[in-house]
Write a protein that holds these residues in place. Structure first.
Motif, PDB file in Angstrom:
ATOM      1  N   UNK A 377       0.834  -1.208   0.000  1.00  0.00           N
ATOM      2  CA  UNK A 377       0.000   0.000   0.000  1.00  0.00           C
ATOM      3  C   UNK A 377       0.867   1.256   0.000  1.00  0.00           C
ATOM      4  N   UNK A 378       1.907   1.230   0.844  1.00  0.00           N
ATOM      5  CA  UNK A 378       2.808   2.387   0.908  1.00  0.00           C
ATOM      6  C   UNK A 378       3.515   2.571  -0.426  1.00  0.00           C
ATOM      7  N   UNK A 380       2.487   1.661  -3.417  1.00  0.00           N
ATOM      8  CA  UNK A 380       1.549   2.177  -4.420  1.00  0.00           C
ATOM      9  C   UNK A 380       1.291   3.666  -4.206  1.00  0.00           C
ATOM     10  N   UNK A 381       1.170   4.046  -2.952  1.00  0.00           N
ATOM     11  CA  UNK A 381       0.916   5.459  -2.644  1.00  0.00           C
ATOM     12  C   UNK A 381       2.038   6.347  -3.190  1.00  0.00           C
ATOM     13  N   UNK A 382       3.282   5.944  -2.928  1.00  0.00           N
ATOM     14  CA  UNK A 382       4.413   6.747  -3.418  1.00  0.00           C
ATOM     15  C   UNK A 382       4.453   6.763  -4.949  1.00  0.00           C
ATOM     16  N   UNK A 383       4.219   5.610  -5.552  1.00  0.00           N
ATOM     17  CA  UNK A 383       4.265   5.534  -7.021  1.00  0.00           C
ATOM     18  C   UNK A 383       3.135   6.369  -7.638  1.00  0.00           C
ATOM     19  N   UNK A 384       1.980   6.395  -6.991  1.00  0.00           N
ATOM     20  CA  UNK A 384       0.853   7.148  -7.532  1.00  0.00           C
ATOM     21  C   UNK A 384       1.129   8.650  -7.519  1.00  0.00           C
TER      22      UNK A 384
END
Lengths: 430, 249
Positions: A377-378, A380-384
């Motif tokens: 989740x972390x 994905x958050x950074x990549x988003x």
């Protein structure tokens, strides 16, 4: 062909120069009796040392090959500070900077200091020479180590840097590093110990013993960075003895080395001691990094707090074993221990074993070990937010590591290590 | 800006989006409403590139095949998702995180990295937009933030990254009326002729503050009704049952 134990015994006979002949002979006898440990020994269960003991290391590397410039190039931030270069187990005075030793701090070689009462009292008193073959070998062979004496009431504000370097150019070589720290009553000091290699391609074996005596009401921070070359073998035993109302904090960061094994023993032998043990290990390739720690609560009202974190990638192997002993008299003990690991690859392995042995009834002890993957989740958050996957992973791993690094109060050292960790994380992750 | 054709998405064998069509022009604000479980958050996740789904159909974003891009490539191309549940990341400060994000996006678009001075100035300016306390930039990303602070932080990030297409996934959930106003004001300040928004919400309340150009009803994995902003009022009054009946008929 001689067996390896005999090989070491021969090397001992060949060199007759001894500063502590009685201690050294006795230590050699312990070594001869024990031989090298095997995987049947619980302490060495996961850490195979065949690559170390099968090697015929040179014991006699020419002295003083490192220049001050070379050292400063490697660790530039030490410039202007008290700097002791421990090269192949001996102090290299030319590369060291002892020009501004503060009042209350005494720096000597073991040979120079052998008749000082504090040295006679504390040297080789805490190392487990009877139980550990490498401790015994170190005591037998260490002849010219470093002694740091901090006078009572002396407050040494700036860090004292010890750069430990193995300087063999192309011959596989061994060094027995020995450090004794005696912190007098009410004294304060920070010692930053950095283990590095001169040559990135030489197989080396550093067998190190550090003894620290912390007298009543004294406070010592010991930072240990292990970043020798990737072919190196490192075995390091740290043995600490704390008196009443003392405070000891150790931060161990293990990065470079083929096989790296640490043993940390801390004995709390007075009321109201406070101990902090923080460790970080980042391993990749086929590295093996093993941290065995033990804290012995012998007296009441002491607090110990331990957190070790590992980030393991490639086919690397991490080992953590943490013991807390609370003896019968050690009522009102608070002891906390935690070990957290992140595995970056399917082939990475961690063996974690926390152990509690409690013989007192009024204590608070907790321990725990976790091993897991990076949080998706972390990531994905950074990549988003546009951060590339590799950078995002490095950010998350560095954040995990910073939890440990933030305990290093020597800012220059912390920044330096943080840079090394960041670079290593990029190297091990993909 | 964005054209979605026959979009399907399933997770663990369960189909959630079942052929969704939607077209969004530059500068338009589209609200997507719908009952629980209709696929609203899945749509947001699929657009942002979350990898948990098996996806079919076509999504064209400014001429690119969006579904072929990684999450970071989508962000670098100007997509932004304001998360329904922003993630807490211990040990990474908001400022460090945003600087990396801003510069990654700049580099990907052939621009130079922003220097620290300009970056601080930009942060100050954008923080004012959502009335965010400056101490929040030094705190770890969302760690220990209240629900309202997390949502404000999402809009703050959106303001910093200056995206072309913003997807707001239930940004109103968990907000009290004051926080809702602050967040909506932040969003409205970012509206312009170029930037488009997809505002996903369960309640009409948010649309009082962020007034949409179009309202779509998502039900059972498809858009089943579209209309002007008045449709949201109608849904608020009558609920979703009449829509379900219409679909069933």
């Amino acid at each position: 062909m001689a067996t390896t134990v005999e090989n070491y015994l021969e090397k001992y006979s060949a060199n007759q120069q001894r500063e502590f002949p009685l201690l050294q002979d006795k230590a050699l006898a312990h070594f001869s009796r024990m031989g090298f440990p095997t995987s049947k020994n619980e302490e060495w269960k996961y850490t195979g040392i065949a690559p170390i003991i099968s090697k015929d290391f040179s014991f006699s590397i020419p002295d003083n090959k490192c220049s001050a410039e070379e050292i400063l190039q490697r660790v530039p931030f030490v410039q202007g500070s008290v700097l002791i270069v421990l090269e192949n187990g001996k102090i290299n005075h030319e590369a060291s900077d002892l020009s501004s030793i503060p009042a209350g701090l005494v720096i000597k070689t073991l040979g120079e200091a052998k008749n000082i009462v504090d040295v006679k009292t504390h040297y080789n008193r805490y190392a487990d020479v009877q139980d550990d073959a490498f401790s015994a070998l170190n005591t037998a062979f260490a002849n010219d180590g470093l002694v740091l004496l901090i006078d009572s009431k002396a407050v040494i504000e700036k860090p004292v840097y010890v750069v430990q370097v193995l300087s063999s150019d192309n011959v596989a070589a061994i060094a027995h590093n020995r450090i004794l720290v005696v912190a007098g009553k009410n004294s304060e000091a920070k010692i930053s110990h950095l283990a590095v290699s001169k040559n990135e391609n030489t197989e080396t074996f550093s067998n190190t013993i550090i003894e620290v005596f912390v007298d009543e009401n004294a406070s010592v921070e010991y930072d240990l960075l292990q970043d020798e070359n990737e072919k190196s073998f490192q075995i390091c035993g740290t043995h600490v003895y704390q008196s009443a109302n003392s405070r000891f904090s150790i931060n161990t960061v293990a990065l470079g080395g083929s096989i790296l094994k640490n043993k940390l023993h801390i004995k709390l032998d007075g009321l109201n001691c406070e101990t902090h043990m923080h460790g970080l290990y980042v391993a990749g390739g086929s590295q093996l990094i093993d941290n065995h720690t033990a804290v012995y609560h012998s007296r009441p009202h002491c607090n110990s707090n331990e957190l070790y974190k590992g980030i393991i990638g490639g086919k690397a192997h991490g080992v953590f074993n943490g013991k807390i002993f609370v003896e019968k008299d050690a009522q009102k003990t608070n002891a906390y221990q935690s070990n957290k690991n992140i595995l970056l690859s399917n082939d990475a392995v961690v063996n974690a074993k926390p152990q509690l042995e409690i013989f007192a009834d009024d204590v608070k002890c907790t321990h725990g070990a976790t091993t897991g993957q990076m949080d998706d989740e972390s990531l994905f958050y950074l990549r988003s937010r546009g951060i590339n996957e590799n950078d995002a992973k490095a950010m998350l791993n560095l954040a995990f590591a910073n939890d440990i690094l933030n305990n290093i109060t020597v800012e220059d050292l912390r920044n330096y290590i943080s840079g090394l960790v960041e670079a290593k994380l990029k190297a091990v992750a993909y | 800006m964005l054209e979605i054709r026959n979009l399907t998405a399933s997770v663990e064998g369960k189909q959630i989006l079942k052929g969704l069509n939607l077209k969004i022009g530059n500068g338009e604000v589209h609200a997507i409403m719908g009952p629980n479980g209709s696929g609203k958050s899945t749509l947001a996740s699929v657009l942002a590139g979350r990898e948990d789904y098996e996806v079919g159909g076509e999504v064209t974003y400014n001429g690119k095949n969006l579904l072929e891009l990684s999450p970071e490539e989508r962000a670098q191309a100007g997509m932004f998702l304001a998360f329904q549940y922003p993630v807490e990341i211990a040990g990474v400060s908001n400022a460090t995180f945003l600087k990396q994000a801003v510069n990654s996006i700049r580099l990907a678009n052939g621009k130079e990295k922003m220097d620290s001075k300009d970056f601080l100035k930009l942060m100050k300016e954008k923080m004012a937009l959502v009335e965010m306390d400056k101490t929040m930039t030094q705190r770890s990303v969302n760690e220990g933030f209240s629900g309202g602070e997390k949502k404000r932080n999402e809009i703050f990030q959106m303001a910093m990254l200056e995206p072309k297409l913003c997807v707001l996934d239930e940004t109103d959930s968990g907000l009290d009326i004051d926080a809702l106003k602050i967040v909506s004001n932040g969003v409205n300040a970012l509206r312009n002729n170029e930037r488009s928004f997809i505002v996903i919400t369960h309640y009409q309340r948010l649309l009082d503050y962020i007034v949409p150009d179009f309202v779509h009803v998502l039900y059972n994995g498809r858009i089943v009704k579209s209309g002007p902003k008045e449709l949201a009022m109608e849904l608020e009054e009558k609920g979703y049952d009449w829509i379900k009946e219409e679909v069933a008929a």
